[in-house]
Design a protein around this motif. Structure first.
Motif, PDB file in Angstrom:
ATOM      1  N   GLU A 297       0.839  -1.187  -0.098  1.00 51.63           N
ATOM      2  CA  GLU A 297      -0.074  -0.068   0.087  1.00 51.63           C
ATOM      3  C   GLU A 297       1.045   1.380   0.137  1.00 51.63           C
ATOM      4  OE1 GLU A 297      -3.498   0.648  -0.961  1.00 51.63           O
ATOM      5  OE2 GLU A 297      -3.847  -1.072   0.631  1.00 51.63           O
TER       6      GLU A 297
ATOM      7  N   VAL B 109       0.875   4.727   1.201  1.00 52.94           N
ATOM      8  CA  VAL B 109       0.149   5.649   2.117  1.00 52.94           C
ATOM      9  C   VAL B 109       0.821   7.035   2.434  1.00 52.94           C
ATOM     10  CG1 VAL B 109      -0.351   3.455   3.651  1.00 52.94           C
ATOM     11  CG2 VAL B 109       1.560   4.953   4.493  1.00 52.94           C
ATOM     12  N   GLU B 110      -0.016   7.904   2.962  1.00 54.51           N
ATOM     13  CA  GLU B 110       0.578   9.048   3.231  1.00 54.51           C
ATOM     14  C   GLU B 110       0.208   9.226   4.878  1.00 54.51           C
ATOM     15  OE1 GLU B 110      -1.615  12.258   1.020  1.00 54.51           O
ATOM     16  OE2 GLU B 110      -1.348  11.298  -0.762  1.00 54.51           O
TER      17      GLU B 110
ATOM     18  N   ARG C  29      -1.540  11.161   6.626  1.00 59.25           N
ATOM     19  CA  ARG C  29      -2.923  11.001   6.976  1.00 59.25           C
ATOM     20  C   ARG C  29      -3.627   9.735   6.814  1.00 59.25           C
ATOM     21  NH1 ARG C  29      -5.788  13.856   1.842  1.00 59.25           N
ATOM     22  NH2 ARG C  29      -3.996  13.519   0.512  1.00 59.25           N
ATOM     23  N   ASP C  30      -2.858   8.903   6.521  1.00 67.55           N
ATOM     24  CA  ASP C  30      -3.588   7.456   6.334  1.00 67.55           C
ATOM     25  C   ASP C  30      -3.318   6.863   7.702  1.00 67.55           C
ATOM     26  OD1 ASP C  30      -4.744   7.830   3.887  1.00 67.55           O
ATOM     27  OD2 ASP C  30      -2.890   7.243   2.905  1.00 67.55           O
TER      28      ASP C  30
ATOM     29  N   VAL D 166      -2.738   5.950  11.887  1.00 72.02           N
ATOM     30  CA  VAL D 166      -3.245   6.414  13.047  1.00 72.02           C
ATOM     31  C   VAL D 166      -2.648   5.773  14.058  1.00 72.02           C
ATOM     32  CG1 VAL D 166      -5.260   5.893  14.513  1.00 72.02           C
ATOM     33  CG2 VAL D 166      -5.642   6.607  12.071  1.00 72.02           C
TER      34      VAL D 166
ATOM     35  N   HIS E  81      -2.126   4.359  17.956  1.00 70.11           N
ATOM     36  CA  HIS E  81      -3.017   4.391  19.243  1.00 70.11           C
ATOM     37  C   HIS E  81      -2.189   3.262  20.115  1.00 70.11           C
ATOM     38  CE1 HIS E  81      -6.331   3.132  21.931  1.00 70.11           C
ATOM     39  NE2 HIS E  81      -6.699   4.269  21.643  1.00 70.11           N
TER      40      HIS E  81
ATOM     41  N   TYR F  61      -1.484   2.106  12.669  1.00 70.52           N
ATOM     42  CA  TYR F  61      -2.568   1.407  11.952  1.00 70.52           C
ATOM     43  C   TYR F  61      -2.652   2.247  10.751  1.00 70.52           C
ATOM     44  CZ  TYR F  61      -3.976  -0.840  16.318  1.00 70.52           C
ATOM     45  OH  TYR F  61      -4.063  -1.345  17.525  1.00 70.52           O
ATOM     46  N   MET F  62      -3.171   1.642   9.683  1.00 67.51           N
ATOM     47  CA  MET F  62      -3.560   2.639   8.586  1.00 67.51           C
ATOM     48  C   MET F  62      -5.173   2.480   8.576  1.00 67.51           C
ATOM     49  SD  MET F  62      -2.515   0.500   5.055  1.00 67.51           S
ATOM     50  CE  MET F  62      -2.246  -1.498   5.039  1.00 67.51           C
ATOM     51  N   ARG F  63      -5.677   3.469   7.979  1.00 69.64           N
ATOM     52  CA  ARG F  63      -7.214   3.460   8.031  1.00 69.64           C
ATOM     53  C   ARG F  63      -7.653   3.086   6.433  1.00 69.64           C
ATOM     54  NH1 ARG F  63     -11.189   6.968  10.152  1.00 69.64           N
ATOM     55  NH2 ARG F  63      -9.961   8.074  11.827  1.00 69.64           N
ATOM     56  N   THR F  64      -8.278   1.783   6.556  1.00 67.95           N
ATOM     57  CA  THR F  64      -8.858   1.230   5.377  1.00 67.95           C
ATOM     58  C   THR F  64     -10.321   1.233   5.397  1.00 67.95           C
ATOM     59  OG1 THR F  64      -8.823  -1.080   6.041  1.00 67.95           O
ATOM     60  CG2 THR F  64      -6.834  -0.211   5.548  1.00 67.95           C
ATOM     61  N   THR F  65     -10.859   0.726   4.399  1.00 68.23           N
ATOM     62  CA  THR F  65     -12.467   0.808   4.386  1.00 68.23           C
ATOM     63  C   THR F  65     -12.839  -0.520   5.175  1.00 68.23           C
ATOM     64  OG1 THR F  65     -12.287  -0.387   2.187  1.00 68.23           O
ATOM     65  CG2 THR F  65     -12.923   2.023   1.965  1.00 68.23           C
ATOM     66  N   SER F  66     -12.035  -1.359   5.546  1.00 67.30           N
ATOM     67  CA  SER F  66     -12.173  -2.613   6.297  1.00 67.30           C
ATOM     68  C   SER F  66     -11.681  -2.391   7.899  1.00 67.30           C
ATOM     69  CB  SER F  66     -11.498  -3.834   5.760  1.00 67.30           C
ATOM     70  OG  SER F  66     -11.691  -4.017   4.414  1.00 67.30           O
ATOM     71  N   GLY F  67     -11.657  -1.155   8.178  1.00 67.24           N
ATOM     72  CA  GLY F  67     -11.150  -0.759   9.375  1.00 67.24           C
ATOM     73  C   GLY F  67      -9.687  -0.490   9.564  1.00 67.24           C
ATOM     74  N   LEU F  68      -9.216  -0.265  10.747  1.00 67.46           N
ATOM     75  CA  LEU F  68      -7.830  -0.019  11.171  1.00 67.46           C
ATOM     76  C   LEU F  68      -7.130  -1.521  10.688  1.00 67.46           C
ATOM     77  CD1 LEU F  68      -8.067   2.084  14.117  1.00 67.46           C
ATOM     78  CD2 LEU F  68      -7.866   2.696  11.855  1.00 67.46           C
TER      79      LEU F  68
ATOM     80  N   MET G 276      -8.593  -1.577   1.154  1.00 71.74           N
ATOM     81  CA  MET G 276      -8.424  -0.364   0.296  1.00 71.74           C
ATOM     82  C   MET G 276      -8.587   0.930   1.550  1.00 71.74           C
ATOM     83  SD  MET G 276     -10.959   1.386  -2.402  1.00 71.74           S
ATOM     84  CE  MET G 276      -9.963   1.033  -3.804  1.00 71.74           C
TER      85      MET G 276
ATOM     86  N   SER H  49      -9.073   4.294   3.313  1.00 66.50           N
ATOM     87  CA  SER H  49     -10.204   4.928   3.130  1.00 66.50           C
ATOM     88  C   SER H  49      -9.952   6.132   2.524  1.00 66.50           C
ATOM     89  CB  SER H  49     -10.401   5.541   4.876  1.00 66.50           C
ATOM     90  OG  SER H  49     -10.570   4.174   5.547  1.00 66.50           O
TER      91      SER H  49
ATOM     92  N   TYR I 222     -14.342   6.790  10.114  1.00 66.99           N
ATOM     93  CA  TYR I 222     -14.776   6.209  11.411  1.00 66.99           C
ATOM     94  C   TYR I 222     -13.942   6.819  12.760  1.00 66.99           C
ATOM     95  CZ  TYR I 222     -11.263   3.045   9.774  1.00 66.99           C
ATOM     96  OH  TYR I 222     -10.247   2.721   9.060  1.00 66.99           O
TER      97      TYR I 222
END
Lengths: 489, 311
Positions: free
Chosen positions: A259, A261-262, A264-265, A267, A269, A274-281, B1, B3, B303
């Motif tokens: 992937e 990533v930038e 801002r992708d 996170v 914690h 983590y990276m923010r994906t449409t399937s969650g972190l 993918m 977000s 989210y």
């Protein structure tokens, strides 16, 4: 009867090939090509001039269609250019390559030991091989990295060392580029284009392949994963689309199937990334970062940066994520510390350096400074922390005014400058716009990978100063590239 | 993918659809206004210009100026040039995720419109440009369907496109019907042509133009791509596919919202709505779309971290 240039060009494209004091990669003396260049030489003599021109256009079009571009800074936003490319390959024999490979392996091994040392025990400083002051005054020394455990002690996983060849024929190291070296995508794409254009020559010459680079990079990154993460998630962190090397970031991510990533992708914690994906972190284990130290984490470094991710450094220090390269590698890249690399190699490995340095004068040293300041027209002066050909003075090609400016800058902050003699970079044949073949100055940047083992794909980026007589090969300053062929035997 | 990538695909698609919609409506109405106009037509035109984003400014402008403001004025955020610029900006952020053909079409169209705007004079003819945008849109949709995998990213593109279409159609219908006094056949032809629906309508109802039929067709046709129901159905398909490809999470809210919207569009009769209040019905469709957009955004894009870690 006088013949026109064009007519002579038809008889031989080498009609205006003038060899001066620099080492020429192709010719031993006029009309006497070196043995490993004979096949190319013969091929070029056979080829009609129009055919060569057509090949050149074909290559340019291919680069254009693949969108191989870079961005020039300091002009209006989005100045994208096709990377200038010269058609004729630069050829290196297997014997020459063997030395380069051993020399680079030795160098990166020593530099990694050095980085570990200065961020932990500092033996080399205590033994007074290097003055401590030069380390602590280095802009790229990261105090935050003191005592931080780095996976496998690999600080520099990827580097792109700049080599030049002196008139004697010897390769020497000009720069180590230990932070976020770029250009490898040009090496890979230019090979692909060349194979389309000169398939017969490839068959005849026995050129060692470089296409395995992306796989090698991926296994290097994988070998650095935090312990206990058996199938690590690896990502490439880019500053974004406006970065000059964005094309390369996207290219490598795609080639490795990871992937892109930038900041801002990402996170962070509880010290996990983590990276923010449409399937969650999704947890991230290894980051091949193409963002400079300063911009990686606004909490630990520059607070005005939005390119990184807040909390990344803490996660890194906790050992939950690996950054390649590690933070703080720039200290070994500082041009004043570069001057000590031969001593560093001997100190850690007990060996003599296989590849030598370019003679370097430290402006922090009073005698050396005085000598250089009185002879500015003979030296190349460089700011220690800069790269890409920015912030330098080329003595012989400079005006009195520029020299005065630099003299003042040196005296104001001597630690920030070094000087090197003006070097006659070797020359290689280049195809010029009017259809002739003429010598142009070149350097060589092989890409070194350091993980479980050292991997150097045979070749690299040969950068070429396309302007006649110019010694500046940087892409931002009118340089181009050539495919680099390392021969089988 | 990632977000961010999904979000950029979604907005690229929405902005593109918005530019396309604007071009269609302007093209149809421009043709209409070449006829000698009546006061009622002018009033309706003002409503339409307002709903395309000119707002209250629309009333004070002559049609020619209004069209220029809606095509080439980059200070107007809902003009065609602004929408294409936004679509292109989103695409450039994810240049590697879309095909070269998609990028080229989008880029080319953007430059075409921009060139047109730089040589704009007050009397220049906007029609060729509007046609170029509509045709450029067909090409873009064609390469979008033909050159990338129909995976999660493509589904977000579809979702964005039909979300925009459902909203824009509802707003357009509202503008027409709330100023329908004195409307003649030509005005209804104008509405149908705005949605490239004239021939398709005639196949169902013949050229007999009745406002109820026009509304029914553009709201409830399950088969015509420029109807609100068709758009809602496509959104439903896209959301189902997205749910399948991403790890299963709390999609129940989205399912309820899209389910409600679709069933309302499938089972309601046009005469019931017109008898009650078409304006209110259209507004409730727009409101449901808005909620659906927010729910999708919250589940897949923006989210809260705590929620994602707890899952």
């Amino acid at each position: 009867m006088a013949t026109t240039l064009a007519e002579r060009a038809i008889s031989t494209p080498f009609f205006d090939y003038r060899i001066d004091t620099a080492y020429d990669e192709m010719f031993r003396s006029p009309d006497r090509p070196r043995p490993h260049y004979r096949a190319l030489h013969a091929h070029l003599l056979k080829l009609p001039a129009e055919e060569l021109l057509r090949s050149k256009q074909e290559a340019d079009l291919s680069f254009f269609n693949q969108g191989i571009t870079f961005t020039v800074y300091g002009r209006s936003e989005g100045t994208e250019r096709i990377f200038p490319h010269d058609l004729l390959p630069r050829i290196i024999t297997s014997a020459e390559w063997e030395i380069i490979e051993r020399g680079l392996t030795q160098r990166i091994t020593a530099l990694n030991l050095f980085l570990k040392d200065i961020y932990h025990e500092r033996r080399i400083l205590k033994d007074r091989v290097i003055p401590g002051e030069i380390i602590y005054t280095c802009k790229h020394f990261r105090r935050q990295m003191r005592g931080v455990k780095v996976t496998r002690d690999v600080y520099v996983a990827v580097c792109g060392t700049d080599l030049i060849r002196l008139p004697s024929g010897k390769f020497v190291v000009l720069e180590d580029n230990l932070r976020v070296p770029s250009g490898v995508s040009y090496m890979l794409t230019s090979r692909r284009v060349m194979k389309q254009i000169f398939p017969a020559l490839f068959r005849k010459c026995g050129v060692r392949p470089i296409e395995q680079y992306s796989q090698a990079l991926l296994s290097t990154l994988r070998s650095l994963a935090p312990e206990g993460r058996s199938s690590p998630t690896i990502v490439l962190l880019t500053p974004g689309v406006y970065n000059s090397a964005y094309f390369e970031h996207a290219y490598l991510a795609r080639q490795m199937g990871i992937e892109l990533v930038e900041g801002r992708d990402l996170v962070i914690h509880d010290d996990l990334v983590y990276m923010r994906t449409t399937s969650g972190l999704k947890r991230v284990d290894v980051i091949y970062r193409r963002v400079d130290d300063d911009f990686l984490d606004p909490l630990a470094f520059r607070s005005d940066s939005s390119l990184g991710a807040a909390g990344l450094f803490n996660a890194y220090r906790a050992g939950n994520v690996v950054l390649a390269n590690a933070l703080g590698t720039g200290v070994a890249d500082d041009k004043a510390i570069y001057a000590y690399v031969p001593e560093i190699i001997t100190y850690y490995l007990g060996e003599d350096p296989i590849l030598e340095n370019v003679e370097t004068f430290l402006m922090a040293d009073e005698t050396q400074r005085e000598h250089v300041c009185n002879n500015l027209d003979k030296y190349v002066v460089k700011a220690v922390g800069e790269s890409g050909g920015y912030g330098m003075l080329i003595g012989p090609h400079s005006s009195k005014e520029q020299q005065e400016q630099f003299r003042a800058r040196i005296l104001e902050d001597p630690r920030n400058y070094i000087a090197q003699p003006t070097l006659a970079l070797s020359t290689a044949p280049c195809f010029t716009e009017n259809g002739a073949i003429e010598p142009r100055h070149v350097d060589l940047r092989p890409y070194v990978l350091f993980g479980e083992k050292v991997t150097i794909v045979p070749g690299g980026l040969t950068r070429v100063a396309l302007r006649k007589g110019s010694l500046v090969v940087n892409s931002s300053q009118g340089g181009g590239s050539k495919d680099t062929w390392v021969l089988q035997n | 993918m990632l977000s961010r990538v999904a979000d950029s695909l979604y907005w690229m698609s929405r902005y593109f659809e918005r530019a396309d919609h604007c071009a269609r409506v302007l093209e149809a109405n421009y043709n209409l206004m070449l006829n000698p106009t009546k006061p009622s037509t002018e009033q309706r035109w003002n409503r339409i210009a307002a709903c395309l984003g000119l707002g209250s400014d629309a009333a004070g402008l002559d049609p020619q100026t209004a069209i220029l403001r809606l095509t080439c004025d980059s200070s107007n955020r809902s003009s065609i040039i602004s929408c294409l610029a936004s679509a292109r900006e989103n695409a450039s952020q994810i240049r590697e995720q879309i095909s070269s053909e998609m990028w080229e079409r989008l880029n080319q169209l953007y430059h075409e419109v921009r060139q047109f705007s730089t040589r704009t004079e007050n009397d220049s003819e906007p029609l060729p440009l509007l046609t170029a945008v509509r045709e450029g849109a067909y090409k873009f949709h064609g390469v979008t369907d033909g050159t990338i995998s129909h995976g999660e990213g493509w589904q977000f593109i579809q979702f964005g496109k039909y979300m925009e279409r459902a909203c824009a159609l509802s707003i357009l219908l509202d503008a027409h019907f709330s100023a329908s006094a004195g409307a003649d056949d030509l005005d209804w032809v104008g509405l149908l042509v705005s949605c490239s629906a004239f021939e398709a309508y005639c196949k169902v109802y013949t050229a007999d133009l009745k406002p109820d039929h026009v509304a029914e067709f553009l709201l409830f046709s399950p088969e015509f791509p420029y109807s609100v129901r068709y758009s809602a159905d496509r959104m439903g398909t896209a959301l189902e596919a997205i749910k399948q490809t991403s790890a299963v999470r709390k999609t129940s809210r989205i399912e309820r919202l899209i389910g409600m919207l679709r069933s309302s569009l499938s089972y309601v009769q046009i005469d019931e709505i017109i008898a009650r209040d078409l304006h209110r019905y259209l507004n409730s469709v727009i409101e449901q779309c808005r909620r659906l957009h927010a729910a999708v955004h919250e589940l897949y894009i923006g989210y809260p971290i705590e929620a994602a870690l707890g899952a």
